[in-house]
Design an enzyme around this catalytic site. Structure first.
Site, mmCIF file in Angstrom:
data_model
loop_
_atom_site.group_PDB
_atom_site.id
_atom_site.type_symbol
_atom_site.label_atom_id
_atom_site.label_comp_id
_atom_site.label_asym_id
_atom_site.label_seq_id
_atom_site.Cartn_x
_atom_site.Cartn_y
_atom_site.Cartn_z
ATOM 1 N N HIS A 1 1.341 -1.313 -0.202
ATOM 2 C CA HIS A 1 0.058 -0.210 -0.368
ATOM 3 C C HIS A 1 0.835 1.202 0.164
ATOM 4 C CE1 HIS A 1 -3.167 2.519 1.030
ATOM 5 N NE2 HIS A 1 -2.690 2.971 1.665
ATOM 6 N N ASP B 1 -15.034 2.500 7.807
ATOM 7 C CA ASP B 1 -14.336 3.042 7.239
ATOM 8 C C ASP B 1 -14.925 4.384 6.069
ATOM 9 O OD1 ASP B 1 -11.604 4.563 6.785
ATOM 10 O OD2 ASP B 1 -11.993 3.915 4.304
ATOM 11 N N ARG C 1 -14.756 12.581 8.724
ATOM 12 C CA ARG C 1 -13.958 13.670 8.634
ATOM 13 C C ARG C 1 -13.719 14.810 7.556
ATOM 14 N NH1 ARG C 1 -10.184 9.011 7.995
ATOM 15 N NH2 ARG C 1 -8.364 10.580 8.864
ATOM 16 N N SER D 1 -7.763 4.478 8.960
ATOM 17 C CA SER D 1 -8.394 4.241 7.494
ATOM 18 C C SER D 1 -8.064 3.126 6.388
ATOM 19 C CB SER D 1 -8.451 5.294 6.672
ATOM 20 O OG SER D 1 -9.209 5.401 5.439
ATOM 21 N N LYS E 1 -9.067 -0.735 5.883
ATOM 22 C CA LYS E 1 -8.886 -1.579 4.248
ATOM 23 C C LYS E 1 -8.266 -2.501 4.046
ATOM 24 C CE LYS E 1 -9.635 2.352 3.026
ATOM 25 N NZ LYS E 1 -9.245 4.084 2.344
#
Lengths: 441, 441
Positions: free
Chosen positions: A82, A162, A169, A184, A188
């Site tokens: 990621h 999320d 947010r 967050s 995921k």
């Protein structure tokens, strides 16, 4: 348990228990708790911070708000990568095929779209005619089982908490918290059912975390959170003070990826991609050392196996595999214009965020979530930091379809290049630091 | 101006301008801004704090969200008193008649109801059969013009922003901020159109501000805020470590007030009431010194003028004025039980909040805003801090109508008395400190 008491607890810097955090997240996801109470909680959490245990509990509660995939019946370890997002950051498109091509380890990748000045993997994939990122979770599993990698977008079943929290947010000034960002991202990513996760945390003028200290803080938080949930974790703090590779723009980046898988292309993109792959091989127990992983990744490129795996991936997800041999089948912009150097000297720095914004203004990215993107437009860099330019040399090319705000784009790009008489004494490294989880030797 | 940017600004401890605060308050009052954005702002304001200028701007914006009364056409200065709330704190019922009786200064008083363990002026007034606290603002002005004092509850026209904000704060853990408390109190009190305001800020076990430092902080904030808006301000930090006077309970307190206006009753109640009146006379320029004000207040009592003014007030607002001469016309509880001392010694302390809670549990106060109160029930103290008790001496009497949770009430009261062999070396004074505005010499 009274929600208002939990808000007050966090407000007063006291630590919440796992049960209390689960109570908040599940009540919000089910619609029982109103937005106005949760936004007060989020602001308290942002300002007061969360402990490691709280961050892990929040991540876990968000993760379990939806479906958590389980690929343990498929052979080999599952690993993923990621990135926190950058400009020209296209490594995912190469990493999936490289790692899957080696066999014995597979890559179930759920990605996002571009936001702000950064690009997104889904937008890049969709530049390939026909490529479908909206597979069901059952189709996702099928593709993964068949070819060892699969690339999709977030579905409604994955971490719905999320999705709801992120929207709130966004409008309540509670985005910029490393704790909330960590929960967050990790909720995921861990829904993918991976055994190991390699994080590419960007720092520099084109990153969300401009300072290295912020990037390191977030990286350590994510590594710690993943470890608490039994995952093998490593984070690379990597440079985003200039774009990665030369292409910025969805189809242009796909083309650059194909070039790279042919063994060509920009050195920074090549090195970072191989580094990330090598860690994935290592965490996935495919190789005994990271160095061995690096060589394996190189071999997947030189042998053509990675490119073949990419072809397979495109085909199985409905895309046109001929783009690999005929990149002209990718969307191309109608016009191209050159940005020239106005002075002679070294490129001493680039304002990377400005280049990302230029790409968005061309139509290649989103200003709002609802915007559609033009896959064809973008920027190709001809000069990067450290190179010498004569006056009127080409700094970069702009591929565009509309000249609506072209002048502004050209001005942005011109101003993004800093040209001076001397190079900086200490050039920025590509990989600033490697942060390993305790379980990773 | 974007609301989310203002939330981020406060979140990051930056100071908001007057215009920015007005933008927030007016947008929220009009319904343009959703609760979830304002609750995030309130949490940021609570944690980060507000500057003096921000607090004044918030107060002013809330004040001007509704009607601001103007009594400048009526002769003499207008002054009022506000207490932050306590147990047995009934001074308002005596202060209004005493000050109005002297003439040359008038008291337009808008009060609140009891909340939590504390009592409220409106509930006490309503213990007088027929007394109407729900006058229109026009009737309020008429009564004030006629008799020099008037006592009502908050109407919908007064500071509607405060009403909306308070409801939101109540459920989002954003009540306990001196800045928000100051703006809430001062926006309502300044809507009365007064020239001077005397604040009675309570500290001790029965106050909302348990610590003296917190009480002083809030007092200084309110004095500063009032001064910035051109008002003469003084705050007395007074003791609420035991109930004020002997009666706790609405009708019982009215009776105690009548007694006091006859020159009898508890010394602490008498002294504090006279002190508060003396400052009101001084701020209202009715006397040249505070001491002169004290003597004037005493004279209003001994001459019977205060009691006559109270009679007039009750009558003009629809109440039964005969309660003054025949207190048996006030509501009385059906039963009375005595709490006895279990040990011999000095009463060294009282848990004042516990006594307030006992009163609420009898039905004399509210656990929720919607609750109705029983005017008849309550507690009459027979012993207070500093007194010596023999075993089985009467500590207090409990007046009740239902014995539903009588045992718990009796246990609470028993445990609220701390009896020991020695008195504390330094007894707590009744008036801890006086904080004067800069314009008050």
């Amino acid at each position: 348990m009274l929600l208002v008491e939990l808000i007050r607890k966090k407000r007063d810097s006291r630590e919440l228990t796992r049960e209390e955090i689960e109570f908040i997240v599940s009540g919000y996801t089910s619609g029982e708790f109103p937005d106005y109470q949760i936004s007060a909680f989020l602001m308290a959490a942002l300002i007061r911070g969360l402990s490691g245990a709280e961050t892990a509990a929040l991540t876990q509660a968000m993760l379990h708000s939806g479906q958590v995939l389980d690929f343990s019946d498929l052979p080999g370890k599952k690993v993923d990568k990621h990135s926190t997002g950058g400009v020209g950051d296209k490594t995912s498109l190469v990493i999936s095929p490289v790692v899957a091509a080696a066999g014995g380890v597979s890559v179930p990748m759920i990605s996002g779209r571009g936001l702000g000045h950064t690009g997104g993997t889904l937008d890049k994939l969709e530049a390939i005619p026909g490529f479908n990122v909206n597979l069901t979770l059952a189709q996702f599993r099928d593709v993964l089982a068949k070819i060892g990698c699969a690339m999709i977008g977030q579905t409604a079943e994955v971490a719905p908490a999320d999705k709801k929290l992120y929207s709130l947010r966004d409008v309540t000034g509670t985005v910029e918290s490393p704790f909330l960002i960590c929960a967050s991202i990790m909720s995921k990513k861990l829904a993918e059912g991976v055994d190991g996760l390699v994080l590419d945390v960007k720092t520099g003028s084109g990153a969300f975390m401009k300072s290295e200290a912020d990037a390191v803080y977030l990286a350590e938080l994510m590594v710690d959170t993943g470890e608490r949930m039994g995952k093998k974790m490593v984070a690379l703090i990597t440079d985003m003070d200039q774009p990665l590779g030369n292409a910025i723009g969805n189809a242009l980046e796909v083309e650059e990826c194909i070039e790279m898988m042919r063994g060509k292309g920009a050195e920074d993109l090549r090195v970072l991609t191989l580094e990330l792959c090598s860690w994935m091989f290592y965490l996935g127990e495919r190789t005994r050392t990271v160095l061995e992983g690096y060589h394996l990744a190189e071999e997947m490129i030189t042998s053509g196996k990675a490119l073949n795996k990419f072809r397979e991936l495109i085909e199985i997800q409905g895309g046109d595999p001929q783009v690999i041999d005929y990149p002209s089948r990718l969307p191309h912009a109608m016009h191209r214009v050159t940005v020239h150097a106005k002075a002679e000297g070294f490129v001493t720095a680039m304002d990377c965020e400005r280049i990302g914004i230029a790409g968005v203004m061309l139509g290649g990215g989103r200003q709002k979530k609802e915007d559609s993107v033009d896959p064809a437009v973008g920027i190709v860099l001809n000069r990067k930091v450290g190179q010498y330019v004569q006056k009127n040399d080409t700094l970069c090319f702009v591929h565009y379809n509309s000249d609506a705000n072209l002048d502004e784009v050209l001005g942005l790009l011109q101003s993004a290049y800093v040209i001076g008489p001397h190079l900086p004494v200490e050039p920025r490294p590509l990989i600033h630091r490697v942060i390993k989880g305790k379980s990773v030797v």
